[in-house]
Design an enzyme around this catalytic site. Structure first.
Site, short mmCIF file in Angstrom:
data_model
loop_
_atom_site.label_atom_id
_atom_site.label_comp_id
_atom_site.label_asym_id
_atom_site.label_seq_id
_atom_site.Cartn_x
_atom_site.Cartn_y
_atom_site.Cartn_z
N SER A 1 0.70 -1.25 0.15
CA SER A 1 -0.10 0.12 0.06
C SER A 1 0.88 1.37 0.03
CB SER A 1 -1.02 0.09 1.29
OG SER A 1 -1.72 -1.06 1.21
N VAL A 2 2.11 1.12 0.35
CA VAL A 2 3.01 2.66 0.33
C VAL A 2 2.71 3.02 -1.14
CG1 VAL A 2 4.23 2.44 2.56
CG2 VAL A 2 5.10 1.51 0.29
#
Lengths: 473, 480
Positions: free
Chosen positions: B219-220
């Protein structure tokens, strides 16, 4: 016979200036080799500087008083070469000492030999005065040569690395073959200058080739036998080539006949072929020349190519400008201070430095040949030309071997390699060439004779001692 | 006779000419080939015979050459070997050297052309040539803290950067090793040690994991999607994006789900702030499908994806895949599938956002000094590119602060400081996930950017090892 006009000037002052320059180069090189690794002005620095300086000036003074018209360039060149050699040998000592603290340095011994060699050259200059006296010893020289060449085969002899060319002389070893080079040159110069007309005129002519009579082939056969004998019994390919080259050039100069050179080359061709077939060490040398970079050849013992390949790595590492004295790793090459010293110099002084050194040899040889051209007696011409050519041939065999132009043979680089006998022999050669150059350059006296024996005036109006058998042509 | 003597002279000169020619051939034309020959140990002996310069951190040598009494004059020694192993690399006799020892070898050994004058002076003064020393930008305390924050036995990396300059304050990875084991002068011992080290799971002695290993960002990577969305002009803070529990694709079985236990399920549409805060997958997959593969790829490239760097050690290129089907693009957009990044790359994304959209080149070297301490070189901060506009950067910063204040990264909060951050969890295997945190602080005047990745951990452990660690690193930098 002479058609070279020389200016009647002694040029001793130029010699002195050049000598100072040579000493600056030699001592400077020694300083750079030692600096940073030891006390730069240590014992060795002073012994090298003083030996070269004092002995060099000593020879200069002898020439000033006894042979004032001798060639002024020869002495400075030889002092420079000798000094650079000493610096490199010392530099290699320092490397060896860091790996093995028990290593006994070679350079101090070489300095001692330098003093002995220059001293011997000085004695020769003083005692001999005129090279033509040597002509009296033509056949004695032959006997001396034979004895010198046979000495290593007697119980006195020593075998080192497969070659039996050394004898033990109490404090060390000596290669009598180096001195035999000179005595053989004297014999051939004497024999050929005496019998030259006979050899030239007799004999059948077949086509363009004038073939010599069989009995006139005797000296050439002797030369061939000596060369092959050295190769077979002493296993020394380098000296064998050197002797044969010496004979070839002297016979050619004496007769101006290309046919003799062709016969000689044919004979050496046969010799090499036989040697290749019969002797494994010669065949191995050949193989490690052609296939130097093959892995199985590289590590082979004996006769591997590691030495020549490491020498090439050294030269390559030096490149154009060199690593600087003391900054490379010439110690990785076996025999870096004797047979392979050119590789060591090439590594640390670079292509530029090693070319400069080769140019010194070029000038030295040219000056010797010039003396041969200038002197009026056939004996002197043959001797000067033969000895000078030997120096050139030796450089060719050594440097050609190191750069893989020809197979590597164990020979010293004149004046530079560690080894007393070679140094001594080469300094004696220089003394002879200096004497010959003196007769070549000395002006014919004009005006009243100073000599007390007016009836002894020789041809060309030059005073000659009665006892000298020599006749000028 | 004289004619024959002249001929003899000509032959002698011919021989000298041949010899001069062959010397020139060997020393000039053949030299390179001979120098590169495998049997040529000269370079090695020369390098090991020279006093190689030190690698310094805050004035203290982490790698230095000390005199040794064997065939080589010097022995390379690493102080605090495990802490700095991946930065220094090793300088080995039989293995080729790595990392700074390799990349800065010319400087350290003193053979660099920038040190020519220095060498000439040494040649004539007879002083042994000595290499220059390299001082790093690393802060030893931050480096030590980062090292301690990765538990032994855990594979992971931490990178701490100064966003305004690109200076790397800390860069550590575990598992690590002791480069002294590979720097002795006994080649059989080196071979034994190298073999033993290669048995260690997760360890590669040849690479620095922070710059040379590619991992899934999870998700980064949504920071890149959000940047692409704002930069495209088609989205703004008010845009409402569909937020279904799972994104379905017509005709195939696959569906991309939101994280089951997260807060995403509370809304069926989301704005970007909420999508980031709760790290919802479906809105970002939707954005990527709307904008297209190329737009995401372009934005990723603006953050430095697809480009190798030399800092001066090698940083391999992070990648966003191409020629994707719809489901593949959806997965890639949430940092799965073939989206792969280096830990340093994510620190660079965070620091670009922190620095008003301007990305600085990461820099490991502070200064290079000759042996006499004269300054040879000190690299200046270097702008790599404008990754996003200032407005986009400000907007992303606000949203990232919100993530730390109200979202998935609350453990990274630092009292009195506005911390911006984003977490990530990339599913890599059945046994575990990659847990990420990337962010910076303080939001209004960023002093520090952090990127943390813990590989192959379960979700609770991953959360423990990322956001709280970020908090401690940010505190440490701000309090120094």
């Amino acid at each position: 016979m002479s058609d070279v006009l020389t200016v009647p000037r002694s040029r001793r002052t130029i010699e002195f200036v050049l000598l100072l320059l040579a000493l600056a180069v030699a001592i400077g090189a020694n300083y750079l080799a030692g600096i940073g690794r030891e006390d730069a002005f240590g014992d060795y620095f002073w012994s090298q500087a003083l030996t070269l300086g004092v002995m060099g000036l000593f020879i200069h003074l002898i020439l000033r008083f006894r042979a004032k018209y001798a060639d002024p360039v020869i002495l400075p060149i030889v002092v420079a070469l000798n000094g650079i050699g000493l610096a490199m040998i010392h530099r290699l000592d320092l490397s060896a000492a860091t790996v093995n603290p028990d290593f006994s340095p070679v350079a101090p011994q070489q300095v001692l030999w330098t003093a002995v060699a220059i001293g011997a050259a000085a004695i020769l200059l003083i005692v001999l005065r005129d090279h033509r006296i040597l002509r009296r010893f033509t056949y004695i020289s032959l006997i001396v040569s034979a004895v010198l060449l046979l000495l290593p085969l007697t119980p006195l002899g020593l075998e080192i690395n497969g070659a039996r060319i050394w004898i033990s002389v109490g404090f060390g070893t000596f290669q009598p073959g180096e001195i035999a080079k000179i005595t053989l040159a004297i014999f051939f110069a004497g024999y050929l200058s005496t019998n030259r007309d006979l050899i030239l005129l007799a004999g059948k002519k077949i086509g363009p080739l004038q073939l010599p009579r069989f009995r006139d082939l005797a000296p050439m056969a002797a030369a061939w036998l000596v060369s092959i004998g050295v190769l077979i019994f002493q296993r020394d390919l380098g000296s064998s080539i050197l002797f044969f080259g010496l004979f070839m050039v002297m016979i050619y100069v004496a007769t101006s006949r290309v046919s003799w050179v062709l016969i000689g080359l044919a004979m050496i061709g046969v010799g090499v072929f036989v040697a290749l077939e019969l002797f494994s060490h010669v065949a191995l040398r050949f193989d490690s020349w052609i296939n130097a970079f093959a892995p199985e050849v590289y590590d082979r013992a004996p006769g591997g190519s590691a030495q020549v390949v490491q020498g090439l790595f050294g030269l390559a590492n030096g490149g154009l400008i060199g690593t600087g004295l003391g900054e490379g790793r010439p110690d990785l090459v076996t025999y870096a201070n004797s047979d392979m010293i050119i590789a060591a110099l090439g590594e640390e002084l670079g292509l530029i430095g090693v070319v400069a050194i080769v140019m010194l040899y070029v000038i030295l040889v040219s000056r010797g040949i010039r003396a041969a051209l200038g002197t009026k007696d056939g004996f002197g011409k043959l001797l000067a030309c033969g000895l000078s050519f030997t120096i050139a041939l030796q450089c060719f065999v050594v440097i050609g071997g190191i750069t893989r132009l020809i197979p590597l043979t164990g020979l010293t680089t004149p004046f530079m390699s560690a080894g007393g006998s070679s140094l001594l022999a080469n300094w004696l050669i220089v003394a002879l060439i200096l004497l010959i150059s003196e007769t070549a350059r000395r002006p014919a006296p004009s005006g009243p004779m100073k000599d007390s024996f007016p009836e002894a005036v020789g041809v060309n109006g030059r005073p000659v001692k009665r006892t000298t058998k020599e006749g000028t042509r | 006779m004289n004619q024959a003597i002249r001929s003899a002279w000509a032959v002698a000169m011919g021989m000298f000419a041949l010899v001069l020619g062959s010397l020139t051939y060997v020393q000039f034309f053949q030299a390179q080939e001979l120098n590169d020959n495998d049997w040529n140990s000269r370079q090695l002996y020369q390098d090991f015979g020279r006093q190689r310069g030190a690698i310094l951190v805050d004035g203290r040598a982490i790698a230095e050459s000390v005199p040794s009494d064997d065939q080589f004059k010097f022995q390379r020694v690493y102080n605090e070997p495990e802490l700095y192993a991946h930065l220094t690399g090793y300088y080995s006799l039989s293995l080729s050297s790595t990392q700074l020892e390799a990349e800065e070898s010319e400087i350290l050994s003193g053979t660099s052309s920038s040190l020519f004058y220095d060498r000439v002076v040494r040649l004539f003064s007879g002083v042994d040539s000595e290499g220059a020393s390299v001082e790093l930008t690393i802060d030893p305390e931050i480096q030590q803290l980062a090292y301690d924050l990765i538990p032994d036995g855990q594979r992971g990396s931490i990178v701490v950067l100064e966003p305004g300059t690109g200076n790397i304050l800390a860069m550590v990875s575990k598992p690590t090793y002791d480069p002294n084991l590979l720097s002795g002068h006994d080649t059989s011992v080196i071979a034994e040690n190298a073999a033993a080290l290669s048995e260690q799971p997760g360890l590669s002695i040849y690479t620095n994991p922070a710059t040379e290993s590619l991992v899934s960002p999870g998700s980064v990577f949504k920071l890149v999607d959000a940047a692409a969305a704002l930069e495209s002009g088609q989205y703004d803070a008010e845009s409402q994006i569909p937020n279904p529990p799972a994104l379905e694709f017509p005709g195939i079985e696959y569906a991309l789900p939101n994280f089951v236990t997260g807060g995403c399920a509370s809304r069926t549409t989301a704005d970007l702030e909420f999508a980031l805060e709760q790290s919802c997958n479906t809105p970002f997959a939707q954005i990527a499908l709307d904008l297209g593969e190329e737009a995401i790829q372009e934005q990723a490239a603006k953050f430095g994806f697809g480009e190798e760097l030399a800092i001066p050690t090698r940083v391999i290129a992070s990648s966003f895949p191409s020629d994707l089907t719809g489901p593949e693009l959806a997965q890639s957009a949430v940092g799965q599938f073939d989206t792969l990044v280096t830990p340093l790359q994510m620190a660079m994304v965070a620091s670009a956002i922190a620095n008003d959209g301007q990305q600085m080149k990461p820099q490991l070297i502070k200064s290079i000094r000759a042996a006499d301490l004269e300054l040879i070189e000190s690299p200046q901060p270097e702008v790599l590119r404008q990754s996003v506009s200032r407005e986009t950067a400000d907007q992303l910063t606000d949203w990232m602060v919100n993530v730390v204040d109200n979202g998935t990264a609350t453990a990274a909060q630092v009292p009195g400081v506005r911390v911006a951050g984003k977490t990530g969890t990339a599913e890599v295997s059945v046994t575990g996930d990659n847990a990420w945190f990337t962010g910076f602080a303080p939001a209004e005047d960023p002093q520090v950017a952090v990127s943390i990745v813990m590989e192959n951990v379960d979700i609770p452990t991953g959360q423990q090892l990322t956001s709280p660690s970020a908090k401690r690193l940010i505190e440490a930098v701000l309090n120094r």
